[in-house]
Design a protein around this motif. Structure first.
Motif, PDB file in Angstrom:
ATOM      1  N   GLY A 213     -35.529  -8.228  41.334  1.00  0.00           N
ATOM      2  CA  GLY A 213     -35.563  -9.604  40.368  1.00  0.00           C
ATOM      3  C   GLY A 213     -34.122  -8.909  39.572  1.00  0.00           C
ATOM      4  O   GLY A 213     -33.523 -10.250  39.176  1.00  0.00           O
ATOM      5  N   LEU A 214     -34.242  -7.816  38.902  1.00  0.00           N
ATOM      6  CA  LEU A 214     -33.375  -7.400  38.010  1.00  0.00           C
ATOM      7  C   LEU A 214     -31.741  -7.559  38.728  1.00  0.00           C
ATOM      8  O   LEU A 214     -30.558  -8.271  37.931  1.00  0.00           O
ATOM      9  N   GLY A 215     -31.051  -7.585  39.855  1.00  0.00           N
ATOM     10  CA  GLY A 215     -30.056  -7.896  40.432  1.00  0.00           C
ATOM     11  C   GLY A 215     -30.391  -8.987  40.024  1.00  0.00           C
ATOM     12  O   GLY A 215     -28.667 -10.275  39.938  1.00  0.00           O
ATOM     13  N   TRP A 216     -31.028 -10.113  40.530  1.00  0.00           N
ATOM     14  CA  TRP A 216     -30.680 -11.985  40.133  1.00  0.00           C
ATOM     15  C   TRP A 216     -30.541 -12.330  38.864  1.00  0.00           C
ATOM     16  O   TRP A 216     -29.182 -13.039  38.786  1.00  0.00           O
ATOM     17  N   ILE A 217     -31.229 -11.541  38.402  1.00  0.00           N
ATOM     18  CA  ILE A 217     -31.233 -12.099  36.719  1.00  0.00           C
ATOM     19  C   ILE A 217     -29.742 -11.936  36.124  1.00  0.00           C
ATOM     20  O   ILE A 217     -28.576 -12.591  34.920  1.00  0.00           O
ATOM     21  N   LEU A 218     -29.570 -10.646  36.596  1.00  0.00           N
ATOM     22  CA  LEU A 218     -27.806  -9.940  35.822  1.00  0.00           C
ATOM     23  C   LEU A 218     -26.923 -10.863  36.717  1.00  0.00           C
ATOM     24  O   LEU A 218     -26.004 -10.756  35.733  1.00  0.00           O
ATOM     25  N   ALA A 219     -26.966 -10.963  37.319  1.00  0.00           N
ATOM     26  CA  ALA A 219     -26.083 -11.760  38.570  1.00  0.00           C
ATOM     27  C   ALA A 219     -25.550 -12.930  37.515  1.00  0.00           C
ATOM     28  O   ALA A 219     -24.634 -13.803  37.267  1.00  0.00           O
ATOM     29  N   GLU A 220     -27.054 -13.928  37.089  1.00  0.00           N
ATOM     30  CA  GLU A 220     -26.971 -15.186  36.746  1.00  0.00           C
ATOM     31  C   GLU A 220     -26.321 -14.609  35.058  1.00  0.00           C
ATOM     32  O   GLU A 220     -25.662 -15.736  34.457  1.00  0.00           O
TER      33      GLU A 220
ATOM     34  N   SER B  21     -24.419  -6.115  40.971  1.00  0.00           N
ATOM     35  CA  SER B  21     -24.317  -5.424  42.292  1.00  0.00           C
ATOM     36  C   SER B  21     -25.158  -3.998  42.779  1.00  0.00           C
ATOM     37  O   SER B  21     -25.903  -3.842  43.673  1.00  0.00           O
ATOM     38  N   ALA B  22     -25.085  -3.247  41.158  1.00  0.00           N
ATOM     39  CA  ALA B  22     -25.811  -1.574  41.853  1.00  0.00           C
ATOM     40  C   ALA B  22     -27.621  -2.413  41.517  1.00  0.00           C
ATOM     41  O   ALA B  22     -28.244  -1.386  42.676  1.00  0.00           O
ATOM     42  N   ALA B  23     -28.348  -2.967  41.001  1.00  0.00           N
ATOM     43  CA  ALA B  23     -29.683  -3.053  41.576  1.00  0.00           C
ATOM     44  C   ALA B  23     -29.958  -3.247  42.945  1.00  0.00           C
ATOM     45  O   ALA B  23     -30.744  -3.196  43.589  1.00  0.00           O
TER      46      ALA B  23
END
Length: 388
Positions: A265-272, A280-282
């Motif tokens: 979830g963190l990866g998705w919203i950081l990508a957004e 990428s790290a998440a």
């Protein structure tokens, strides 16, 4: 002067000894607690044998079968922790024994509760026990009737409404589930689990504001509930409140660092938010914790494409596809994403294969069909130029 030097040394030595005793007592307490847990699981297992004997001696006594069902469920709940502790304490034979015994407990409990109800259809605790066992067994459709019966016979017991709500949730009957969880909270206003599940049922109905309020109420009652922070993050992401969502996901990770979904979830919203290195790290952490988690491969691949790291993106998608094949996952999205990355690399024949695979799994995927047509058109144009 000599004595002045020796006195602090003596204090230092006694301080170290005191610290050693304190640390020993601390770890000794945990050690004792773990052995007490093992003894309790063994006691729960022995109760099953005792209640079995009673059912054989009194085959027409519904209470005997109810007690047997309850004993199965008690052991089923306690043995999970017992297996973990036995493994940690190198008691492998005990761990393996419980590991093989545990899966049978739910089906045995269902048999025992059904027998109790055959002998006495009004035995309310047997209705609840059957409800509980069937939900945990993954038979939520079958669980609804006994769960509902338990609420009808004991309408003032909060747990009856809670488990009916759970059965309804697993069957995606969101409105009815919401009503059950609200009834639970009417009877037991400080039930953090009821607020959490209420939030889930509200989120499924796209009542996002109410869901966020329910999750926050659950967290207020239980600040260490990592799943509630996770779902709160999901709800806040839907509300397009990225910073609050990021904070919720990070709190979930803080509470339980080795659980993979909040990293995804963190990866998705950081990508957004175009915070690609962090995203990428998440995603990489999610994959590290759960290598077969294919959604993380999809997310990481998309981040890598944005970073123009196409070779790594293609390799990431292919790794995700390997896991999809092992799990027999029929979602074709990752093939579509692979095709897009291959098109960017001008590898049109491979892209065409990927798009066709995506359409095999999702025949109505308009994006995949359009991309396939585009790739085929580009390939035909390229081949035509070569022939000239």
């Amino acid at each position: 002067m000599i004595f002045k030097i020796k006195q602090p040394r003596k204090i230092f030595i006694f301080s170290i000894l005191g610290l050693g005793l304190a640390v020993g007592a601390y770890y000794g307490w945990f050690f004792l607690r773990d052995y007490q847990t093992l003894r309790q699981v063994q006691a729960d297992q022995k109760k099953i044998a005792a209640y079995r004997q009673k059912t054989q001696a009194m085959p027409t006594d519904p209470q005997a079968f109810l007690n047997l069902g309850n004993a199965y469920m008690t052991f089923w709940e306690s043995s999970g922790k017992g297996i973990r502790i036995a493994s940690q304490l190198q008691q492998q034979s005990l761990a393996w024994e419980w590991l093989f015994t545990k899966p049978k407990m739910l089906s045995e409990a269902v048999i025992a509760y059904n027998k109790a109800l055959q002998l006495d259809p009004t035995l309310v605790d047997a209705h609840f026990g059957l409800c509980f066992a069937l939900v945990e067994q993954g038979e939520s459709a079958k669980a609804i009737a006994p769960c509902r019966k338990a609420t009808e016979q004991q309408p003032t017991k909060a747990k009856n409404h809670l488990w009916l709500g759970l059965a309804l949730t697993y069957e995606r009957q969101w409105v009815a589930a919401e009503a059950s969880f609200r009834k639970t909270l009417e009877l037991e206003p400080k039930n953090d689990d009821a607020y959490y599940h209420l939030g889930n049922s509200l989120l499924a109905q796209e009542k996002t504001n109410e869901a966020v309020a329910a999750y926050r109420q659950s967290i207020e009652l239980d600040p260490k509930a990592n799943l509630t922070y996770l779902r709160l993050g999901d709800a806040l992401a839907i509300q397009k409140k990225p910073e609050e969502a990021i904070a919720a996901y990070q709190k979930s990770i803080q509470v339980v660092p080795n659980y993979h979904p909040p990293y995804e979830g963190l990866g998705w919203i950081l990508a957004e938010q175009n915070r690609l290195d962090e995203a990428s790290a998440a995603y990489r952490k999610a994959i590290e914790l759960y290598p077969s988690f294919t959604d993380a491969y999809q997310g990481l691949g998309q981040v890598l494409v944005k970073q123009n790291k196409l070779d790594e993106a293609v390799a990431t998608y292919r790794k995700g596809i390997e896991w999809k094949s092992k799990k027999k996952d029929k979602n074709g999205d990752i093939y579509y994403l692979l095709g897009i990355a291959l098109m960017k690399q001008k590898k049109l024949p491979e892209a065409i294969v990927a798009f066709k695979q995506a359409l095999k799994f999702n025949p109505n995927d308009a994006d995949a069909r359009q991309s396939l047509q585009q790739a085929e058109k580009q390939l035909a144009s390229t081949q035509g130029k070569k022939q000239r």
